[in-house]
Write a protein that holds these residues in place. Structure first.
Motif, PDB file in Angstrom:
ATOM      1  N   CYS A  44     -30.112 -24.034  12.785  1.00  0.00           N
ATOM      2  CA  CYS A  44     -31.416 -23.839  12.046  1.00  0.00           C
ATOM      3  C   CYS A  44     -31.260 -24.231  10.510  1.00  0.00           C
ATOM      4  O   CYS A  44     -32.110 -24.390   9.635  1.00  0.00           O
ATOM      5  CB  CYS A  44     -32.141 -22.497  12.127  1.00  0.00           C
ATOM      6  N   GLY A  45     -29.959 -24.060  10.145  1.00  0.00           N
ATOM      7  CA  GLY A  45     -29.708 -24.360   8.725  1.00  0.00           C
ATOM      8  C   GLY A  45     -29.837 -23.117   7.744  1.00  0.00           C
ATOM      9  O   GLY A  45     -29.621 -23.597   6.395  1.00  0.00           O
ATOM     10  N   ASP A  46     -30.215 -21.917   8.193  1.00  0.00           N
ATOM     11  CA  ASP A  46     -30.324 -20.731   7.560  1.00  0.00           C
ATOM     12  C   ASP A  46     -28.744 -20.297   7.130  1.00  0.00           C
ATOM     13  O   ASP A  46     -27.951 -20.615   7.829  1.00  0.00           O
ATOM     14  CB  ASP A  46     -31.090 -19.551   8.257  1.00  0.00           C
ATOM     15  N   PHE A  47     -28.739 -19.598   5.937  1.00  0.00           N
ATOM     16  CA  PHE A  47     -27.464 -18.860   5.780  1.00  0.00           C
ATOM     17  C   PHE A  47     -27.433 -17.751   6.561  1.00  0.00           C
ATOM     18  O   PHE A  47     -28.237 -16.938   6.427  1.00  0.00           O
ATOM     19  CB  PHE A  47     -27.280 -18.813   4.291  1.00  0.00           C
ATOM     20  N   ALA A  48     -26.492 -17.399   7.204  1.00  0.00           N
ATOM     21  CA  ALA A  48     -26.286 -16.186   8.026  1.00  0.00           C
ATOM     22  C   ALA A  48     -24.961 -15.295   7.570  1.00  0.00           C
ATOM     23  O   ALA A  48     -23.708 -15.873   7.483  1.00  0.00           O
ATOM     24  CB  ALA A  48     -26.027 -16.519   9.394  1.00  0.00           C
ATOM     25  N   LEU A  49     -25.178 -14.201   7.404  1.00  0.00           N
ATOM     26  CA  LEU A  49     -24.053 -13.242   6.719  1.00  0.00           C
ATOM     27  C   LEU A  49     -23.030 -13.213   7.847  1.00  0.00           C
ATOM     28  O   LEU A  49     -23.232 -13.024   9.001  1.00  0.00           O
ATOM     29  CB  LEU A  49     -24.610 -11.972   6.276  1.00  0.00           C
ATOM     30  N   GLY A  50     -21.447 -12.973   7.296  1.00  0.00           N
ATOM     31  CA  GLY A  50     -20.628 -12.623   8.201  1.00  0.00           C
ATOM     32  C   GLY A  50     -19.597 -13.628   8.432  1.00  0.00           C
ATOM     33  O   GLY A  50     -19.909 -14.996   7.937  1.00  0.00           O
ATOM     34  N   ASP A  51     -18.668 -13.383   9.118  1.00  0.00           N
ATOM     35  CA  ASP A  51     -17.716 -14.571   9.255  1.00  0.00           C
ATOM     36  C   ASP A  51     -18.229 -15.676  10.106  1.00  0.00           C
ATOM     37  O   ASP A  51     -18.918 -15.406  10.897  1.00  0.00           O
ATOM     38  CB  ASP A  51     -16.271 -13.764  10.048  1.00  0.00           C
ATOM     39  N   PRO A  52     -17.573 -17.090   9.919  1.00  0.00           N
ATOM     40  CA  PRO A  52     -18.101 -18.128  10.850  1.00  0.00           C
ATOM     41  C   PRO A  52     -17.622 -17.694  12.290  1.00  0.00           C
ATOM     42  O   PRO A  52     -16.725 -17.172  12.439  1.00  0.00           O
ATOM     43  CB  PRO A  52     -17.353 -19.191   9.866  1.00  0.00           C
ATOM     44  N   HIS A  53     -18.473 -18.528  13.231  1.00  0.00           N
ATOM     45  CA  HIS A  53     -18.005 -18.184  14.450  1.00  0.00           C
ATOM     46  C   HIS A  53     -16.728 -18.995  14.854  1.00  0.00           C
ATOM     47  O   HIS A  53     -16.104 -18.616  15.997  1.00  0.00           O
ATOM     48  CB  HIS A  53     -19.158 -18.384  15.447  1.00  0.00           C
ATOM     49  N   GLY A  54     -16.351 -20.121  14.017  1.00  0.00           N
ATOM     50  CA  GLY A  54     -15.161 -21.089  14.569  1.00  0.00           C
ATOM     51  C   GLY A  54     -15.005 -21.528  13.181  1.00  0.00           C
ATOM     52  O   GLY A  54     -15.770 -21.677  12.252  1.00  0.00           O
ATOM     53  N   SER A  55     -13.595 -22.145  13.378  1.00  0.00           N
ATOM     54  CA  SER A  55     -13.383 -22.903  12.171  1.00  0.00           C
ATOM     55  C   SER A  55     -12.355 -23.703  12.478  1.00  0.00           C
ATOM     56  O   SER A  55     -11.546 -24.185  13.526  1.00  0.00           O
ATOM     57  CB  SER A  55     -12.534 -21.832  11.103  1.00  0.00           C
ATOM     58  N   GLY A  56     -11.849 -25.005  11.486  1.00  0.00           N
ATOM     59  CA  GLY A  56     -11.022 -25.961  12.141  1.00  0.00           C
ATOM     60  C   GLY A  56     -11.642 -27.185  11.333  1.00  0.00           C
ATOM     61  O   GLY A  56     -12.606 -27.385  10.624  1.00  0.00           O
ATOM     62  N   PRO A  57     -10.876 -28.347  11.961  1.00  0.00           N
ATOM     63  CA  PRO A  57     -11.509 -29.758  11.439  1.00  0.00           C
ATOM     64  C   PRO A  57     -13.197 -29.913  11.587  1.00  0.00           C
ATOM     65  O   PRO A  57     -13.406 -29.384  12.809  1.00  0.00           O
ATOM     66  CB  PRO A  57     -10.789 -30.722  12.108  1.00  0.00           C
ATOM     67  N   ALA A  58     -13.895 -30.584  11.040  1.00  0.00           N
ATOM     68  CA  ALA A  58     -15.251 -30.763  11.066  1.00  0.00           C
ATOM     69  C   ALA A  58     -15.458 -31.654  12.586  1.00  0.00           C
ATOM     70  O   ALA A  58     -16.609 -31.208  13.156  1.00  0.00           O
ATOM     71  CB  ALA A  58     -15.767 -31.692  10.185  1.00  0.00           C
ATOM     72  N   GLU A  59     -14.534 -32.413  12.960  1.00  0.00           N
ATOM     73  CA  GLU A  59     -14.746 -33.222  14.064  1.00  0.00           C
ATOM     74  C   GLU A  59     -14.753 -32.269  15.381  1.00  0.00           C
ATOM     75  O   GLU A  59     -15.173 -32.574  16.402  1.00  0.00           O
ATOM     76  CB  GLU A  59     -13.679 -34.567  14.178  1.00  0.00           C
ATOM     77  N   ASN A  60     -13.907 -30.978  15.001  1.00  0.00           N
ATOM     78  CA  ASN A  60     -13.745 -30.257  16.336  1.00  0.00           C
ATOM     79  C   ASN A  60     -15.099 -29.227  16.416  1.00  0.00           C
ATOM     80  O   ASN A  60     -15.092 -28.405  17.257  1.00  0.00           O
ATOM     81  CB  ASN A  60     -12.497 -29.289  16.052  1.00  0.00           C
ATOM     82  N   ALA A  61     -15.776 -29.217  15.522  1.00  0.00           N
ATOM     83  CA  ALA A  61     -17.021 -28.321  15.171  1.00  0.00           C
ATOM     84  C   ALA A  61     -17.848 -28.456  16.770  1.00  0.00           C
ATOM     85  O   ALA A  61     -17.981 -29.492  17.186  1.00  0.00           O
ATOM     86  CB  ALA A  61     -17.796 -28.617  14.168  1.00  0.00           C
ATOM     87  N   PRO A  62     -18.243 -27.441  17.149  1.00  0.00           N
ATOM     88  CA  PRO A  62     -19.108 -27.396  18.547  1.00  0.00           C
ATOM     89  C   PRO A  62     -20.433 -28.520  17.968  1.00  0.00           C
ATOM     90  O   PRO A  62     -20.990 -28.212  16.949  1.00  0.00           O
ATOM     91  CB  PRO A  62     -19.578 -26.209  18.756  1.00  0.00           C
TER      92      PRO A  62
END
Ligand SMILES: [Zn+2]
Length: 269
Positions: A44-62
């Motif tokens: 949705c593009g909103d900012f959500a508080l808290g840790d990200p659900h995942g991290s890594g190279p952009a190409e590995n993003a879900p």
């Protein structure tokens, strides 16, 4: 009314955040607030508080489905549920037909037993029951009907199986399921129309309309059989609709020099 599928999904399932390794992209998705770190939701593009659900190279993003892609998923799931319900219903009908065919069998057994009782009596009058055309016809009718009913039950089960396989595949948005749905549904359309000529009911009309719409919709929206650029165009649409891709495209003009400018020009064209 326009439905915001992105926000609806986020409200139900929560936001989907991801911290890419690429610094520039990371900065665009990240914000420090008085309440701590916040990450932009990939849906949705909103900012959500808290840790990200995942991290890594952009190409590995879900690949988070958004917008039109997400709406298509909703429609597919609606069709999946409709098919699952229809599949289960048809299984029940098949079971009923099968049970009925067995009770036909019982009727035949009863008839055979009577035959056994009367055979000596008729024999006494020199009448061979086993070679009587009337008895033969009756026996054949029972046998025929039993087999017909059994065949009908098997065909119904096969049809129900197709519906249930479609349901599972559509739920998980499998491309083979979309093809199966289009081909199988279109194949059964003549039968549905024939059914209507026999007896008109609102359920039949609704089913026919829904099936025609489903076939056209899946064909066009999912670009089956090479329609509107086919599978490749469909994958491209999915990719370019993804949030990271949008962000990546947006950040390019920010870079002043060099290849980035070329790239942005390339993207624009
Ligand atoms: Zn969200």
């Amino acid at each position: 009314m326009k439905i915001d599928w992105d926000r609806r999904t986020c409200a139900r399932r929560g936001h989907a955040t991801y911290a890419p390794d690429e610094t520039r992209l990371r900065e665009r998705l990240h914000a420090e607030t008085a309440l701590g770190a916040a990450w932009r939701c990939l849906r949705c593009g909103d900012f959500a508080l808290g840790d990200p659900h995942g991290s890594g190279p952009a190409e590995n993003a879900p690949l988070v489905p958004r917008g039109k892609v997400l709406r298509d998923l909703f429609i597919l799931r609606f069709l999946a549920i409709e098919r699952a319900v229809r599949g289960v219903f048809i299984v029940l009908v098949a079971l009923a037909v099968w049970k009925f065919s067995n009770s036909q069998d019982a009727v035949r057994r009863l008839f055979d037993e009577y035959l056994d009782v009367f055979r000596p009596v008729f024999k006494h009058f020199h009448y061979d029951l086993d070679h009587s055309p009337v008895v033969g016809t009756i026996q054949k009718t029972f046998g025929y009907r039993h087999n017909t009913l059994l065949l009908v039950a098997v065909l119904l089960l096969a049809y129900a199986l197709i519906e249930l396989v479609e349901a599972v595949g559509l739920w998980y948005a499998k491309r083979w399921a979309e093809y199966l749905t289009v081909v199988a549904t279109a194949a059964f359309l003549p039968l549905e129309i024939y059914e209507l000529t026999e007896h008109i009911s609102w359920l039949k009309i609704a089913t026919l309309v829904l099936n025609v719409l489903a076939v056209v919709y899946i064909l066009v929206a999912k670009r089956l059989f090479g329609l509107r650029g086919g599978h490749r165009a469909f994958e491209e649409e999915r990719q370019t609709a993804s949030f990271l891709e949008v962000e990546e495209a947006a950040k390019v003009p920010v870079q002043a020099h060099g290849s980035a400018t070329v790239r942005s020009a390339g993207l624009g064209g």
